[in-house]
Scaffold this active site. Sequence first.
Site, mmCIF file in Angstrom:
data_model
loop_
_atom_site.group_PDB
_atom_site.id
_atom_site.type_symbol
_atom_site.label_atom_id
_atom_site.label_comp_id
_atom_site.label_asym_id
_atom_site.label_seq_id
_atom_site.Cartn_x
_atom_site.Cartn_y
_atom_site.Cartn_z
ATOM 1 C CG HIS A 1 -6.690 9.592 0.019
ATOM 2 N ND1 HIS A 1 -6.479 8.026 0.008
ATOM 3 C CD2 HIS A 1 -6.607 10.991 -0.411
ATOM 4 C CE1 HIS A 1 -7.363 8.475 -0.902
ATOM 5 N NE2 HIS A 1 -7.515 9.635 -1.514
ATOM 6 C CG ASN B 1 -12.967 11.512 -3.294
ATOM 7 O OD1 ASN B 1 -13.857 12.905 -3.621
ATOM 8 N ND2 ASN B 1 -11.906 11.898 -3.659
ATOM 9 C CB CYS C 1 -0.828 0.601 1.337
ATOM 10 S SG CYS C 1 -1.846 1.221 1.573
ATOM 11 C CG ASP D 1 -2.498 15.565 -3.866
ATOM 12 O OD1 ASP D 1 -2.569 14.176 -3.556
ATOM 13 O OD2 ASP D 1 -1.715 14.595 -5.400
ATOM 14 C CB CYS E 1 0.486 1.048 4.292
ATOM 15 S SG CYS E 1 -0.790 1.081 4.917
ATOM 16 C CG HIS F 1 -4.168 -0.920 4.692
ATOM 17 N ND1 HIS F 1 -3.927 -0.047 3.750
ATOM 18 C CD2 HIS F 1 -5.344 -1.047 4.339
ATOM 19 C CE1 HIS F 1 -4.936 -0.421 2.481
ATOM 20 N NE2 HIS F 1 -4.947 -0.890 3.466
ATOM 21 N N GLY G 1 -14.081 9.184 -7.535
ATOM 22 C CA GLY G 1 -13.152 8.686 -7.974
ATOM 23 C C GLY G 1 -11.640 8.639 -6.806
ATOM 24 C CG HIS H 1 -3.976 4.372 3.829
ATOM 25 N ND1 HIS H 1 -3.091 3.430 4.576
ATOM 26 C CD2 HIS H 1 -4.388 4.933 4.250
ATOM 27 C CE1 HIS H 1 -2.896 3.557 5.028
ATOM 28 N NE2 HIS H 1 -3.461 5.273 5.299
HETATM 29 P P1 5GP Z 1 -7.820 10.142 -4.867
HETATM 30 O O1 5GP Z 1 -8.648 10.293 -6.430
HETATM 31 O O2 5GP Z 1 -7.967 9.090 -3.959
HETATM 32 O O3 5GP Z 1 -9.034 10.195 -3.529
HETATM 33 O O4 5GP Z 1 -7.112 10.629 -4.182
HETATM 34 C C1 5GP Z 1 -5.613 10.473 -3.932
HETATM 35 C C2 5GP Z 1 -4.656 11.661 -4.036
HETATM 36 O O5 5GP Z 1 -3.129 10.902 -3.734
HETATM 37 C C3 5GP Z 1 -4.443 11.851 -5.701
HETATM 38 O O6 5GP Z 1 -4.632 13.507 -5.065
HETATM 39 C C4 5GP Z 1 -2.971 11.993 -6.023
HETATM 40 O O7 5GP Z 1 -2.546 13.150 -6.484
HETATM 41 C C5 5GP Z 1 -2.457 11.811 -4.156
HETATM 42 N N1 5GP Z 1 -1.210 10.915 -4.561
HETATM 43 C C6 5GP Z 1 -1.000 9.699 -5.422
HETATM 44 N N2 5GP Z 1 0.266 8.849 -5.543
HETATM 45 C C7 5GP Z 1 0.932 9.592 -4.383
HETATM 46 C C8 5GP Z 1 2.402 9.544 -4.370
HETATM 47 O O8 5GP Z 1 2.938 8.617 -4.321
HETATM 48 N N3 5GP Z 1 2.610 10.797 -3.555
HETATM 49 C C9 5GP Z 1 1.457 11.862 -3.041
HETATM 50 N N4 5GP Z 1 2.341 12.390 -2.104
HETATM 51 N N5 5GP Z 1 0.187 11.539 -3.459
HETATM 52 C C10 5GP Z 1 0.080 10.757 -4.298
HETATM 53 ZN ZN ZN Z 2 -2.092 1.294 3.522
#
Ligand code: 5GP
Ligand code: ZN
Length: 114
Positions: free
Chosen positions: A100, A87, A4, A30, A7, A46, A93, A98
């Site tokens: 957030h 989300n 993950c 982000d 994680c 997690h 989306g 995990h």
């Molecule tokens: P979701 O679409 O699941 O609500 O948001 C996932 C978020 O994680 C996205 O805004 C994406 O830019 C961010 N994200 C994805 N991979 C990484 C990463 O490796 N590092 C960081 N800091 N953010 C990430």
């Molecule tokens: Zn996780």
Amino acid sequence: MGGCLFCGIADGSIPARVIHADDLVVAFEDINPVAPLHVLVIPREHIATINDLTPEHEAVVGRLYLVAQRIARERGYDERGYRVVMNCNADAGQSVYHIHLHLLAGRHLSWPPG
Ligand code: 5GP
Ligand code: ZN
């Protein structure tokens, strides 16, 4: 949980621009910001989606919001405004499974979201 991404960020094995860490949660920038301030606040534990929350998670979910509030205030967005959003699953989306909390600030955020 093995494999993950978040994680890995929480345990330090995957690099991120961490701006807050405590016993329950970690906050970091982000990687693909969609607003001048775009921070993710995650539980160390997690938890894949909101659907997996149980009453035992009340404290950690509360902490996610309090940390988002503190960062927004520290960055000067508390009066102007900001958005916190989580989300859940495909229609919303969610792309990282995990949970957030997104903290978004620094520009006008339209409503309803797309
Ligand atoms: P979701 O679409 O699941 O609500 O948001 C996932 C978020 O994680 C996205 O805004 C994406 O830019 C961010 N994200 C994805 N991979 C990484 C990463 O490796 N590092 C960081 N800091 N953010 C990430
Ligand atoms: Zn996780």
